[in-house]
Write a protein that holds these residues in place. Structure first.
Motif, PDB file in Angstrom:
ATOM      1  N   MET A   1      29.527  33.954  37.792  1.00  0.00           N
ATOM      2  CA  MET A   1      29.673  34.252  39.440  1.00  0.00           C
ATOM      3  C   MET A   1      31.044  33.878  40.010  1.00  0.00           C
ATOM      4  O   MET A   1      31.515  34.802  40.780  1.00  0.00           O
ATOM      5  N   ALA A   2      31.631  32.922  39.295  1.00  0.00           N
ATOM      6  CA  ALA A   2      32.953  32.611  40.071  1.00  0.00           C
ATOM      7  C   ALA A   2      33.952  33.929  39.616  1.00  0.00           C
ATOM      8  O   ALA A   2      34.815  34.285  40.407  1.00  0.00           O
ATOM      9  N   GLY A   3      33.653  34.391  38.410  1.00  0.00           N
ATOM     10  CA  GLY A   3      34.589  35.546  37.944  1.00  0.00           C
ATOM     11  C   GLY A   3      34.246  36.904  39.000  1.00  0.00           C
ATOM     12  O   GLY A   3      35.284  37.370  39.267  1.00  0.00           O
ATOM     13  N   SER A 659      34.500  46.306  47.525  1.00  0.00           N
ATOM     14  CA  SER A 659      35.122  44.863  47.140  1.00  0.00           C
ATOM     15  C   SER A 659      34.348  43.707  47.783  1.00  0.00           C
ATOM     16  O   SER A 659      34.013  42.783  47.086  1.00  0.00           O
ATOM     17  N   ALA A 660      34.004  43.812  48.982  1.00  0.00           N
ATOM     18  CA  ALA A 660      33.646  43.117  49.997  1.00  0.00           C
ATOM     19  C   ALA A 660      32.072  42.773  49.293  1.00  0.00           C
ATOM     20  O   ALA A 660      31.347  41.823  49.319  1.00  0.00           O
ATOM     21  N   ARG A 661      31.626  44.271  48.918  1.00  0.00           N
ATOM     22  CA  ARG A 661      29.988  43.893  48.503  1.00  0.00           C
ATOM     23  C   ARG A 661      29.862  43.403  47.330  1.00  0.00           C
ATOM     24  O   ARG A 661      28.863  42.566  47.056  1.00  0.00           O
ATOM     25  N   VAL A 662      30.713  43.392  46.301  1.00  0.00           N
ATOM     26  CA  VAL A 662      31.152  42.618  45.215  1.00  0.00           C
ATOM     27  C   VAL A 662      30.936  41.146  45.452  1.00  0.00           C
ATOM     28  O   VAL A 662      30.373  40.325  44.599  1.00  0.00           O
ATOM     29  N   MET A 663      31.645  40.665  46.139  1.00  0.00           N
ATOM     30  CA  MET A 663      31.829  39.409  46.718  1.00  0.00           C
ATOM     31  C   MET A 663      30.403  38.948  47.456  1.00  0.00           C
ATOM     32  O   MET A 663      29.863  37.823  47.099  1.00  0.00           O
ATOM     33  N   THR A 664      29.876  39.827  47.907  1.00  0.00           N
ATOM     34  CA  THR A 664      28.314  39.568  48.414  1.00  0.00           C
ATOM     35  C   THR A 664      27.289  39.367  47.324  1.00  0.00           C
ATOM     36  O   THR A 664      26.545  38.593  47.594  1.00  0.00           O
ATOM     37  N   VAL A 665      27.351  40.348  46.375  1.00  0.00           N
ATOM     38  CA  VAL A 665      26.514  40.165  45.486  1.00  0.00           C
ATOM     39  C   VAL A 665      26.823  38.792  44.542  1.00  0.00           C
ATOM     40  O   VAL A 665      25.840  38.218  44.172  1.00  0.00           O
ATOM     41  N   ALA A 666      27.961  38.526  44.332  1.00  0.00           N
ATOM     42  CA  ALA A 666      28.380  37.336  43.686  1.00  0.00           C
ATOM     43  C   ALA A 666      27.786  36.094  44.350  1.00  0.00           C
ATOM     44  O   ALA A 666      27.247  35.014  43.834  1.00  0.00           O
TER      45      ALA A 666
END
Length: 678
Positions: A1-3, A659-666
């Motif tokens: 998740m950190a990645g 990119s923000a969505r990627v961070m939301t999924v993480a």
């Protein structure tokens, strides 16, 4: 998740950088000299695992401007030439309007002046006609003065523009040197990345400097890497800017002509070097210098040549006639003396043959290597002498006589002689009394009543009055003599010479016909020459006159020549003065034959200036078109396109959101793991 979170963060940062750069492009769409910037983006080093390499996201590698060196050079070159033609055209247009004007030009004044001469020739006894001639002559002189004064105003304007242009060059050079320092510091602090906005500002300064003078720009480097600084050179390699060091320009009196501004360069060490005008090409400075050298000097010299020609030829013919009191004519116009620059004591100049004078500046120079002193008309050598053991020395050539008292009188760059530059401002009428107009001829002829033939002698044209004034009272009082005809021979008394003449086909001048004898007698055959033949008699002391002899004389017929007591009703010299209007008396060719009239010289000047004006206008229009094309080509590469940038805004906005969505999924995955642990 950190990645995933880190990967999303790198994408978010990259998209933010793209959005910021796009916004920067949009807000600078109307900024002069701005080049579109783009963000360079690359993948981060991947992470190796047993299953393979996994990506770690993206990074911003650089922010670069869209810059094409070739296209930029094309824009600079076209703009430099356009500026040169614009400066040239703005100045030469003034001369063109001045000379070509049908009202204020020289042609009407010359026509009125010679119309006054013709009026005196038609009515030599009329005081009104004679006074009108003097008035017309004064009007002609005034017209010369006004035309020359206007040219002097144009010259002063050019000199002032040179000073302003040089000051602007110095300002831009200083600003470029300062910008060099800022760019070097900025790029050093930014690990060598380009300082785009500073580079744009410097390019804008280089473009403005390039409009003033042609420059060569060289990018400086520290080893294999560019330092960010540039050096600027002019002419044949003279440095204007060397990184942070600046050479300055000055306008100083020219070494060859102190009354003329010359551009000198002051190096950082303080050395001052006068630059040749041929080195300073292009831009406003090059246009002004070329205009002054090619068009203004030539036009003013040619105007002065006409004034000098009218003065010399009219005076010479006027002195061959007699006035109402029977006195030989004096100078109608005040003689014009060539200008010496710098004014040097003991230097004497005079006009020896105005037909040989050229509309150029003359120069006396010492050739120490060849051991000679030379006189130049422009770049043409017209006289030369070996350096004398004792001075003074006199040089004669190109229609001038120049006497120099010593070698020290000749400056290193030469002694400047200007026979025509100021002539238009110096022409003036010397006669104020209409009775002093020498309209009559000093020689009269009569045929005795005992003559049996039909011989006729007419059209006496006096060539020289040397020796005619035997009593020294200013009047023609030479001894009367007769020319006698016998058989086929026309003879004169001992001490006189007669020769038969022919008209030169090229120059139209009467010259000796060597096919016939000369001396105390020459040939006239009534059977073949009854229509007329031209002769010249030379008397004691050197006076000479031509005449036409025609008809069928009988042997023993004679014709008596005597001095004319008064020129009251005599118009022969006035006719000769009027003939100067259409006579070729100027610009002698290699054989010494005059090839031009006053009007033809002026017409050629007007034509030359007009053609040059049109040429400059056409060239300026062509360079403007080339500049527009080069600018369009450059802008297609480096200019900001608002439609494209608007599309980029949408694209980078979506990238940011993704990119923000990627961070939301993480984050959600991380939350799920926490929830499972509970």
């Amino acid at each position: 998740m950190a990645g995933m979170l880190n990967i999303g963060m790198t994408g978010l940062n990259a998209a933010q950088a793209q959005l910021a750069t796009t916004s920067h492009n949009i807000t600078n769409v109307n900024t002069a000299g701005y080049h579109r910037q783009t963000v360079g983006q690359g993948a981060l080093e991947p992470l190796f695992t047993g299953a393979g390499f996994f990506g770690q996201g993206t990074r911003v590698s650089s922010v670069t401007r869209s810059y094409d060196q070739f296209l930029e050079s094309q824009v600079l070159q076209a703009d430099n030439r356009r500026s040169q033609y614009a400066a040239y055209g703005a100045q030469i247009g003034q001369i063109n309007n001045l000379l070509a004007d049908s009202t204020t030009g020289l042609s009407p004044a010359m026509a009125n002046f010679f119309a006054g001469v013709q009026e005196v020739a038609s009515n030599p006894t009329s005081p009104a006609a004679r006074q009108a001639l003097i008035s017309n002559a004064q009007s002609l002189a005034t017209r010369f003065h006004s035309l020359n004064a206007r040219m002097e105003e144009i010259r002063e304007g050019v000199e002032g523009s040179l000073v302003q242009t040089v000051e602007s060059i110095n300002s831009y050079a200083k600003a470029i040197a300062e910008m060099n320092q800022r760019i070097v510091v900025a790029q050093a602090g930014g690990a060598g990345t380009p300082a785009n906005d500073l580079l744009d500002q410097r390019d804008l300064l280089l473009g403005e400097l390039n409009k003033l003078v042609k420059i060569t720009v060289v990018e400086e480097s520290d080893g294999a890497n560019a330092s960010g600084a540039v050096s600027v050179f002019i002419g044949s390699g003279q440095s204007l800017v060397l990184r942070g060091a600046v050479s300055t320009f000055e306008v100083i009196p020219s070494a060859s002509d102190p009354e003329r501004g010359a551009v000198s360069m002051v190096a950082p060490g303080g050395n001052r070097i006068e630059l040749a005008e041929s080195l300073l090409t292009g831009g406003t400075l090059g246009g002004l210098l070329e205009f002054r050298r090619v068009s203004l000097d030539a036009a003013q010299n040619e105007l002065g040549l006409i004034a000098l020609g009218i003065t010399e030829t009219f005076n010479a013919q006027h002195k061959l006639g007699i006035d109402l009191e029977g006195v030989f004519g004096k100078n109608f116009f005040k003689p014009i003396t060539p200008t010496v620059v710098p004014a040097t004591a003991g230097v004497a100049t005079s006009i020896t043959d105005v037909s040989e004078v050229r509309a150029k500046d003359y120069r006396v120079a010492v050739d120490n290597i060849g051991g000679t002193v030379k006189l130049f008309a422009g770049d043409e050598e017209v006289a030369s002498q070996a350096l004398p053991a004792t001075w003074p020395v006199t040089l004669e050539g190109g229609g001038l006589s120049v006497t120099v008292p010593s070698a020290a009188s000749i400056p290193e760059k030469g002694l400047l002689i200007q026979p025509t530059r100021d002539a238009a401002s110096h022409i003036s009428v010397a006669i104020t009394d209409y009775r002093e107009i020498a309209a009559g001829g000093p020689v009269s002829v009569s045929a005795p009543l005992v003559n049996q033939g039909t011989g006729k002698l007419a059209d006496i044209d006096v060539r020289s009055i040397a020796g005619m004034d035997g009593a020294g009272d200013g009047k023609p009082d030479f001894a009367s003599f007769s020319a006698s005809f016998s058989g086929t021979s026309l003879s004169v008394p001992a001490g006189y010479t007669i020769e038969r003449l022919r008209q030169d086909a090229t120059s139209g001048q009467w010259v000796a016909d060597t096919a016939y004898p000369s001396g105390s007698a020459t040939t006239f055959d009534p059977a073949t020459d009854s229509s007329g033949a031209q002769f010249r008699i030379t008397g004691p002391g050197g006076y000479a006159f031509d005449f036409k002899f025609s008809g069928s004389p009988e042997s023993g017929d004679s014709f008596e020549f005597a001095s004319n007591a008064a020129g009251v009703a005599d118009n022969r010299n006035a006719v000769a003065l009027g003939a100067l209007q259409t006579s070729k008396v100027m610009l002698a060719d290699g054989s010494g034959r005059p090839t031009a009239t006053f009007q033809s010289i002026y017409a050629q000047t007007v034509t030359t200036v007009g053609n040059k004006t049109r040429e400059v206008q056409v060239n300026e229009s062509a360079q403007q078109a080339l500049l527009d094309q080069a600018t369009a080509s450059r802008d297609s590469v480096s200019g900001v396109n608002l439609d494209e940038e608007a599309a980029n805004l949408v694209r980078f906005q979506l990238a940011y959101q993704a990119s923000a969505r990627v961070m939301t999924v993480a984050q959600r995955l991380f939350d799920e793991l926490i929830a499972i642990g509970r």
